[in-house]
Design an enzyme around this catalytic site. Structure first.
Site, short mmCIF file in Angstrom:
data_model
loop_
_atom_site.label_atom_id
_atom_site.label_comp_id
_atom_site.label_asym_id
_atom_site.label_seq_id
_atom_site.Cartn_x
_atom_site.Cartn_y
_atom_site.Cartn_z
N ASP A 60 2.61 1.90 3.25
CA ASP A 60 3.53 0.88 3.78
C ASP A 60 4.98 1.25 3.51
O ASP A 60 5.87 0.82 4.23
CB ASP A 60 3.31 -0.49 3.11
CG ASP A 60 1.91 -1.02 3.28
OD1 ASP A 60 1.21 -0.59 4.20
OD2 ASP A 60 1.51 -1.89 2.46
N HIS A 92 0.88 -1.18 0.00
CA HIS A 92 0.00 0.00 0.00
C HIS A 92 0.91 1.22 0.00
O HIS A 92 2.04 1.14 0.50
CB HIS A 92 -0.83 0.12 1.27
CG HIS A 92 -1.72 -1.03 1.60
ND1 HIS A 92 -1.27 -2.18 2.18
CD2 HIS A 92 -3.06 -1.18 1.50
CE1 HIS A 92 -2.28 -3.01 2.39
NE2 HIS A 92 -3.39 -2.43 1.99
#
Ligand code: XLS
Ligand code: NI
Ligand code: NI
Length: 436
Positions: free
Chosen positions: A100, A97
């Protein structure tokens, strides 16, 4: 940073070395392809590199900051670790993501600047370590502005912000050569109709995905878009409940040619379906795409994201994957984390070793079931009445309700054959455990 992780090697089923694969030999060739190509294993960045064991009752049980304090330095160290870990596991793919891989700034602009800097950093690491991006996605569910959804938020500014994040992620995905782009619904759902315009929210979700598709295609993205069905957690009524619901949604909004499914084992469990059911539903609708490999706990009603070790499930999963023709743009992403109390880096290795071995076993056993042929033969024979006579007329579109009524009146007592479930289940056991 350098970590000097030791490579995990295949040592075979007799090895007692906890840091070795017992069943997954990435270079083993089966059916003309290497096991690594059949499996296309991917590391989930969020669980492996970021999450530190926090749950609703307690804080972290691990530290993944690698001794750094500056936000960008932390994320660079995380990235260095991520690519070394993939090397150690002999894993070719990863998924992330936006949040992340980079720190979040105070504004969207600042967050995106960090994000682009980290995408460049990862681009270099990817080249150096010879890795590939399986898919990317935007986290449009954690921040408080997404509390009532992103594309289905009641607030249009939230819709716009979500769009900006998806645009940046699509750009990153294209730059990194990703072959997939995932939409997990996150908070796209509702808790009560007393405050919800369900029709508008679903139309907006359709609009959002259409815009994302059009933008990505315009930028030259040729990979697959995936919806990741999940029935609950966080909202009571998720719009992407299960594969069948998603297929209907995609057809309604004209998205079925570009979007496939990213099917997560634990999400199937939460929807009260088997993993195999979800995979088969995708395949028969031309929507089999990618897999989030994990497992839940039948006694717990939430997404526990455990590393998969149930070999019945991995076997029946790989049976479906082989039948679907194998992976093209998709693969097996371990959307899995070690238990909160398994809080060392060794545990992360053990988790991946267990998961990769379980899926390698699953592939080999599924291959055995298919090559044995008894299950397929049974199913084929069970429907034999559709290959001739009235059945053939039905399948080929020649039958009408009137013609069938006339035909049915000529029939005597009808004998329906036994379904033989127990016999078939014992064949599966026989094939899985022969040689014991
Ligand atoms: C959450 C989902 C999520 C997606 C990516 O339950 O599995 O992790 O895979 O957003
Ligand atoms: Ni997932
Ligand atoms: Ni999940």
């Amino acid at each position: 940073m350098k970590f000097d992780l030791k490579a995990v090697k295949y040592e075979g089923a007799n090895s007692k070395n906890p840091f070795a694969f017992k069943f997954y030999d990435k270079d083993e060739v089966i059916n003309g392809k290497k096991m690594s190509e059949h499996m296309k294993f991917a590391m989930s960045y969020w669980h492996t590199i970021d999450q530190e064991g926090t749950d609703v009752f307690g804080g972290p049980t691990m530290d993944k900051k690698f001794g750094k304090t500056d936000p960008l330095e932390i994320f660079k160290a995380k990235a260095d670790f991520a690519f070394e870990l993939m090397d150690a596991l002999g894993m070719e793919y990863y998924c992330f993501h936006d949040v992340d891989i980079a720190p979040e700034g105070k504004t969207l602009k600042e967050s995106l600047a960090y994000f682009y800097e980290m995408v460049d950093y990862i681009y270099d690491l990817q080249k150096k370590h010879n890795k590939k991006l399986l898919w990317a996605t935007a986290n449009n569910f954690s921040d408080k502005k997404f509390m009532v959804g992103a594309a289905t938020s009641a607030n249009a500014d939230v819709f716009a912000t979500a769009a900006a994040k998806v645009k940046a992620c699509i750009d990153a995905c294209i730059k990194l050569g990703g072959t997939g782009y995932v939409f997990w619904g996150g908070r796209e759902g509702y808790d009560t109709l007393l405050n919800t315009d369900m029709g508008l929210e679903l139309d907006n979700l359709g609009r959002f995905l259409t815009m994302a598709r059009d933008y990505a295609r315009k930028q030259g993205f040729t990979g697959d878009f995936y919806i990741e069905p999940k029935p609950k957690e966080p909202t009571k009524h998720q719009y992407d409940f299960d594969v069948a619901t998603c297929v209907g949604f995609l057809k309604k909004y004209g998205l079925a040619d570009d979007f496939k499914m990213n099917i997560e084992a634990n999400h199937a469990t939460l929807a009260m379906h088997t993993f195999q059911h979800e995979l088969r539903t995708a395949t028969i609708n031309g929507a089999f795409g990618s897999i989030d490999a994990n497992q839940g706990d039948c006694m717990l009603g939430w997404d526990t994201d455990q590393f998969p070790t149930n070999v019945y499930d991995t076997t029946l999963c790989m049976y479906e994957v082989i039948k679907a023709g194998g992976f093209t743009n998709g693969g097996l992403n371990f959307d899995a984390k070690t238990r909160r109390a398994s809080n060392t880096f060794d545990d992360i290795l053990f988790g991946y070793i267990a998961g990769m071995d379980s899926f390698a076993l699953g592939y080999k056993l599924a291959d055995r079931i298919i090559k044995d042929g008894r299950i397929d033969e049974f199913v084929k024979n069970r429907y034999a009445s559709y290959t001739q006579g009235v059945g053939k007329d039905i399948v080929e579109g020649r039958a009408t309700l009137e013609s069938l009524a006339t035909y049915a009146e000529t029939l005597g007592e009808i004998k329906v054959e036994s379904g033989r479930q127990e016999y078939l289940e014992s064949i599966i056991n026989e094939l899985m455990f022969k040689g014991v």
